[in-house]
Write an enzyme that holds these catalytic residues in place. Structure first.
Site, PDB file in Angstrom:
ATOM      1  NE  ARG A   1       6.379   1.162  -6.047  1.00 48.64           N
ATOM      2  CZ  ARG A   1       5.276   0.993  -6.784  1.00 48.64           C
ATOM      3  NH1 ARG A   1       4.194   0.445  -6.229  1.00 48.64           N
ATOM      4  NH2 ARG A   1       5.249   1.351  -8.046  1.00 48.64           N
TER       5      ARG A   1
ATOM      6  CE  LYS B   1       7.541   5.930  -6.979  1.00 44.78           C
ATOM      7  NZ  LYS B   1       8.777   5.204  -7.322  1.00 44.78           N
TER       8      LYS B   1
END
Length: 454
Positions: free
Chosen positions: A283, A315
């Site tokens: 990411r 996350k």
């Protein structure tokens, strides 16, 4: 004979203590109802009022006030949706990019349309009408984000006894407009980006002149004829190939786009970032927070344990993972570390020692927008147009899927909570691979192939 005493006149009825008072307001031409809530510590009387055209309307409003008071709710008469959302935004802390998104959506959609509505008057019908109006121009994802902002704002008001129920939770969102799904590069496009990031070439392989006359600037172009500067030649213009060396172009915009005149191109510093993005699907937030103590170049392992979130954590818990680095990534990271060591020495006391793998030339971290800008500049230089950093992640999933990597391995590599997330979010880039049964049947009935074909 004694005369009976005259009939007594009916006593005038007075309000008992605690009863509501309703009177006519001559100035505003309406009835006003008042509830007394006692006195403050400094002796001032505390009242709640309600207004209406008729006594019955005022009485109903007073009954609602009594219900709120019994429930411990105190909704200021002037407290609006806009104030409610602003109070929630002031109470939270997120990374700057997320906060900018919240403020932008609230300022563009919530405040102009329902911001002036009193919170106590905002009902489920109003909320449903609001989202149906937005659905005419926004995608389902945008509607979900706006609903989340409103829902959490009103929930905070509930916690502080400013409202009784959260009407936004009662409605279903409309479909909305078709969104813009993220794309995934083809293997050929990804290879061009990695080649360009390494400084070994670009997607612009020739120099052309696009002019109806004798004179005209020359442009760097792809094999398909797309110009680096983005200029669209006139339909009647004659396209003439002048050279196969892009450095000979005379168009200033083309030269700037390709970095031909740059002495030290800062984008060539990020080859390792593009390799990790395209091969492992990290990411953007994970790339921005990756530190050297989490990269073991001897063993060829990268520990993805942090991200650019408020807490600095990944996350989801499943996103915290250790990945084996491809050989190309190890080579790129070693070169990147040597380049960064040189930058540290050159910066001297101006260097910010954040131990980040990917950062500015003085050690300061990239913001989300800065990383996206650099990613897009490299993809444009590679001749494949504008792409943002998260689409590198989509590309990694697509390439792994098309080359036979199992959905479980893909999910583990990119750090999804489960394979369901991978299949749902990346369904447009996942290659269906339900071939096990067909393979078994081919093995069983292989001896009948010739007869069946005949």
């Amino acid at each position: 004979m004694v005369n009976p005493p005259p009939p007594s006149e009916p006593k005038k009825r007075y309000r008992a203590h605690g009863d509501d008072g309703i009177s006519w307001d001559k100035i505003n031409k309406c009835y006003v109802g008042t509830i007394s809530l006692g006195f403050t510590v400094d002796g001032k009387r505390v009242r709640r009022t309600a207004r209406g055209r008729t006594k019955a309307e005022v009485k109903n409003k007073l009954d609602e006030l009594h219900t709120e008071i019994k429930a411990g709710i105190h909704t200021p008469a002037t407290y609006t949706i806009e104030q409610c959302v602003k109070d929630w935004l002031d109470s939270i802390e997120r990374d700057p990019h997320t906060m900018a998104t919240f403020h932008s959506q609230a300022g563009k959609w919530i405040y102009p349309k329902i911001g002036a509505t009193k919170l106590k008057d905002f009902n489920a019908t109003d909320a449903d009408r609001f989202f149906r109006e937005l659905a005419k121009s926004l995608s389902k994802r945008s509607l979900m984000m706006i609903k989340s902002t409103l829902r959490r704002s009103i929930r905070r008001a509930q916690v502080h006894d400013l409202i009784g129920r959260n009407v936004v939770e009662l409605i279903d969102l409309p479909t909305g407009q078709p969104g813009h799904p993220s794309r995934a590069m083809t293997e050929d496009q990804a290879a061009k980006v990695l080649t360009t990031a390494s400084g070994m070439g670009t997607g612009y392989v020739k120099v052309v002149k696009a002019s109806k006359g004798r004179y005209g600037a020359t442009h760097a172009a792809t094999e398909a004829g797309e110009l680096a500067c983005g200029t669209k030649p006139h339909p009647d213009a004659l396209i003439t190939e002048m050279s196969r060396e892009p450095k000979e172009t005379t168009c200033r915009t083309c030269r700037a786009q390709l970095g031909i005149d740059d002495i030290d191109d800062p984008n060539l510093r990020l080859e390792a970032l593009f390799v990790l993005s395209v091969t492992l699907g990290l990411r953007p937030g994970e790339l921005r927070k990756l530190t050297w103590d989490h990269v073991d170049l001897t063993r060829g392992v990268a520990h993805i344990w942090r991200s650019a979130s408020k807490s600095g954590d990944t996350k989801t818990p499943k996103s915290k993972r250790s990945l084996t680095l491809p050989k190309r990534a190890i080579v790129a990271l070693k070169a990147h570390k040597a380049r960064q060591d040189h930058e540290r020495l050159r910066a001297g006391e101006a260097w910010h020692d954040n131990n980040l793998v990917f950062c500015h030339e003085n050690g300061t971290p990239y913001t989300s927008d800065q990383l996206n800008w650099r990613f897009s500049k490299m993809t444009r230089r590679a001749g494949i147009g504008h792409w943002h950093a998260h689409e590198g992640r989509h590309t990694a999933v697509s390439i792994m899927s098309s080359n036979g990597v199992s959905i479980q391995d893909i999910s583990d590599t990119v750090g999804h909570k489960s394979t369901h997330v991978t299949e749902t979010v990346y369904r447009h880039v996942i290659v269906p691979a339900i071939r096990g049964g067909a393979t078994v049947m081919d093995d069983i009935f292989d001896d009948n192939d010739d007869t069946q074909t005949a």
